[in-house]
Design an enzyme around this catalytic site. Structure first.
Site, PDB file in Angstrom:
ATOM      1  N   ASP A 155       0.853  -1.189   0.000  1.00 28.01           N
ATOM      2  CA  ASP A 155       0.000   0.000   0.000  1.00 28.01           C
ATOM      3  C   ASP A 155       0.887   1.237   0.000  1.00 28.01           C
ATOM      4  O   ASP A 155       2.101   1.146  -0.179  1.00 28.01           O
ATOM      5  CB  ASP A 155      -0.972  -0.010   1.183  1.00 28.01           C
ATOM      6  CG  ASP A 155      -0.242  -0.208   2.509  1.00 28.01           C
ATOM      7  OD1 ASP A 155       0.860   0.361   2.681  1.00 28.01           O
ATOM      8  OD2 ASP A 155      -0.767  -0.933   3.380  1.00 28.01           O
TER       9      ASP A 155
ATOM     10  N   LYS B 213      -5.462   3.176  -2.034  1.00 35.11           N
ATOM     11  CA  LYS B 213      -6.489   3.935  -2.733  1.00 35.11           C
ATOM     12  C   LYS B 213      -5.986   4.384  -4.094  1.00 35.11           C
ATOM     13  O   LYS B 213      -4.851   4.811  -4.256  1.00 35.11           O
ATOM     14  CB  LYS B 213      -6.889   5.150  -1.901  1.00 35.11           C
ATOM     15  CG  LYS B 213      -8.107   5.898  -2.442  1.00 35.11           C
ATOM     16  CD  LYS B 213      -8.524   6.985  -1.479  1.00 35.11           C
ATOM     17  CE  LYS B 213      -9.785   7.696  -1.969  1.00 35.11           C
ATOM     18  NZ  LYS B 213     -10.237   8.749  -1.043  1.00 35.11           N
TER      19      LYS B 213
ATOM     20  N   MET C 258      -0.856   8.208  13.405  1.00 38.58           N
ATOM     21  CA  MET C 258      -1.950   8.522  12.480  1.00 38.58           C
ATOM     22  C   MET C 258      -3.070   9.315  13.163  1.00 38.58           C
ATOM     23  O   MET C 258      -4.250   8.998  13.023  1.00 38.58           O
ATOM     24  CB  MET C 258      -2.522   7.216  11.898  1.00 38.58           C
ATOM     25  CG  MET C 258      -1.492   6.314  11.254  1.00 38.58           C
ATOM     26  SD  MET C 258      -0.794   6.997   9.754  1.00 38.58           S
ATOM     27  CE  MET C 258      -2.133   6.713   8.596  1.00 38.58           C
TER      28      MET C 258
END
Length: 518
Positions: A35, A57, A172
């Site tokens: 990713d 994504k 995060m």
């Protein structure tokens, strides 16, 4: 028979920070699942034919759900493949490796967990923040900051966590920074407690924002500071003022495209890395032995009469390397050149000859053919024999000039330059977003071939795509080719060497610093 899955920690971003075992797993994998948190450079180590599977994504697709990723690993392994699941940082720290391993276990698929360097520690280190310090913090906590406030409250006991350790690391949590800071103040941390947010740590985009718990939310909003980032809370943040070593490196914050052949790129790549830059290797040229029977026969004939030559001019490192490959293949003895004067154009060519025990005369004034003729015109005697071992794309100017001067020139093609370069969607994305800051060209061939490769990838106007990057050329001939292709050359090496090119890049980066936080 089922294959095997390696759940590999990719490290924080800098490709050199992966473990040796992690690199070995990538090299033997039949499929790599990755990713956006895993550096694309790691994929360069994949073997030919291995499958890349991106689960992050894309413009036309949302991120693959975790359950789907888990099943994908099972399906690939059941095909008999050796599979690597590359996960940013360490897979066991908020990497959901437990869920992936659990499904593999239930399906009877062998797997290994390969630890990685966690971003929780390495990213602050690259920002000059040690997460522990003898005088400020002897303990630390690593906490998720990615969940909704309601879920954070269920998972985090703020009254205990707030003062449990000297340093708090939130992973995060940029979008929740206001909520996190208010909870910490509410449960006892002083409002003036130092805070740092480090975005894309260890990569070219590394950016650091410092503040206090009282004003961090406002500073994040004003700076439009975006994830992913590591949040550090505690007195250790104050060490940054003196210890921000990475940002003092001359190429910090710079991603540089390296287009030269992989076999020759190592020196340029390592110098960029040592000086704090991030090289993006995309070789567009390769060198091979002559493919035609005619060229091979010419080389054989030239090497069969080495004792007749008065001069041998080597104009490149490739010319040296392939000359000696041919010499070895044909079983010839270099002592046959004992009576010849051997001249090297440039220090790199001379160094290549020294590896073979040849102390050549070095042309160091101008590292190109014109300089060679200027330097030796008074010593070149009509009727002398000259050997020129060169590549197939070498200019005809030198042999023509020598022939006009009355010398007998044997100009042989000892190697060929061939186009290479696979489709690279990541490179196109970086170029479109202006995240390739400089493009290096070390020959006219690298200019022409990059344009060809980009067109093969569907880019109609390569010059326009490269417009946002600074164009760096090793010499005036390469620069001329770049300008004729529609590029504006802003970096030109003073000498046609890799060292000089890197020095020019450093000066350019000093003169054009990218905006960083404080």
């Amino acid at each position: 028979m089922a294959g095997k899955v390696y759940l590999v920690g990719a490290g924080p971003g800098d490709a050199r920070l992966i473990t040796i075992k992690g690199k070995e797993c990538i090299e033997k994998a039949d499929a790599v699942v990755y990713d956006r948190l895993a550096s694309p450079r790691l994929l360069r180590w994949m073997k030919p034919g291995a499958k890349k599977v991106y689960v992050g994504k894309l413009p036309d697709r949302h991120t693959m759900k975790q359950d789907e990723i888990n099943q994908l690993l099972v399906d690939l392994a059941l095909e008999g493949k050796v599979v690597v699941r590359l996960k940013g940082g360490d897979p066991t720290i908020f990497g959901r490796v437990g869920e992936e391993a659990e499904l593999l276990y239930r399906n009877g698929i062998p797997y290994e967990i390969v630890p990685g360097i966690t971003s929780a520690i390495s990213v602050p280190a690259y920002a000059g923040i040690p997460v522990t310090h003898r005088e400020h913090a002897s303990s630390l906590s690593i906490i998720t900051g990615h969940e909704s406030p309601e879920k954070l409250d269920r998972m985090i006991q703020w009254d205990k966590v707030t003062n449990a350790t000297g340093t708090l690391i939130f992973m995060m949590g940029v979008a929740k920074i206001g909520y996190i800071s208010r909870q910490l103040i509410k449960h006892g941390r002083p409002p003036e407690t130092p805070v740092a947010l480090i975005r894309w740590g260890t990569r070219a985009e590394q950016d650091t924002l410092t503040a206090t718990l009282a004003d961090i939310e406002e500073k994040v909003r004003k700076a439009d500071f975006q994830p992913p980032a590591v949040i550090v809370v505690g007195q250790v943040v104050l060490q940054r003022e003196h210890l921000k070593w990475a940002e003092r490196l001359p190429l910090f914050g710079t991603r540089i495209l390296v287009t030269r052949a992989r076999s020759q790129a190592s020196t340029l790549v390592s110098q960029i890395e040592d000086l704090g830059g991030e090289p993006y290797e995309f070789p567009v040229i390769d060198t091979i032995m002559p493919s035609s029977e005619h060229s091979r026969l010419e080389v054989q004939q030239a090497l069969g009469k080495l004792n007749i030559y008065h001069w041998v001019f080597f104009t490149s490192v490739n010319g040296v390397e392939f000359f000696f490959r041919h010499l070895k293949e044909q079983g010839k003895d270099i002592r046959s050149l004992a009576s010849a004067r051997v001249v090297a154009v440039g220090p790199a060519t001379a160094e290549a000859l020294r590896h073979y025990g040849i102390a050549a005369e070095v042309l160091s004034e101008r590292f190109q053919a014109e300089g060679l003729v200027d330097r030796y015109s008074s010593e070149l005697v009509p009727g002398q024999n000259v050997l020129l071992p060169r590549g197939d794309l070498a200019r005809k100017w030198l042999p023509e000039q020598l022939t006009e001067m009355g010398l007998h020139v044997t100009d042989v093609t000892t190697y060929e330059n061939v186009l290479c370069g696979e489709d690279d969607d990541e490179l196109l994305k970086l170029l479109e977003e202006g995240k390739i800051h400089a493009v290096t060209f070390t020959s006219s061939s690298t200019v022409n071939n990059l344009f060809k490769v980009l067109k093969n990838m569907g880019v109609d106007e390569p010059a326009r795509l490269l417009k946002s990057a600074a164009i760096a050329c090793i010499g005036p001939l390469t620069a001329k080719t770049a300008e004729e292709a529609g590029l504006e050359v802003s970096i030109l090496a003073e000498e046609a060497t890799v060292d000089s090119l890197v020095q020019a890049l450093c000066q350019w980066n000093e003169d054009n610093p990218r905006r960083m936080m404080s």
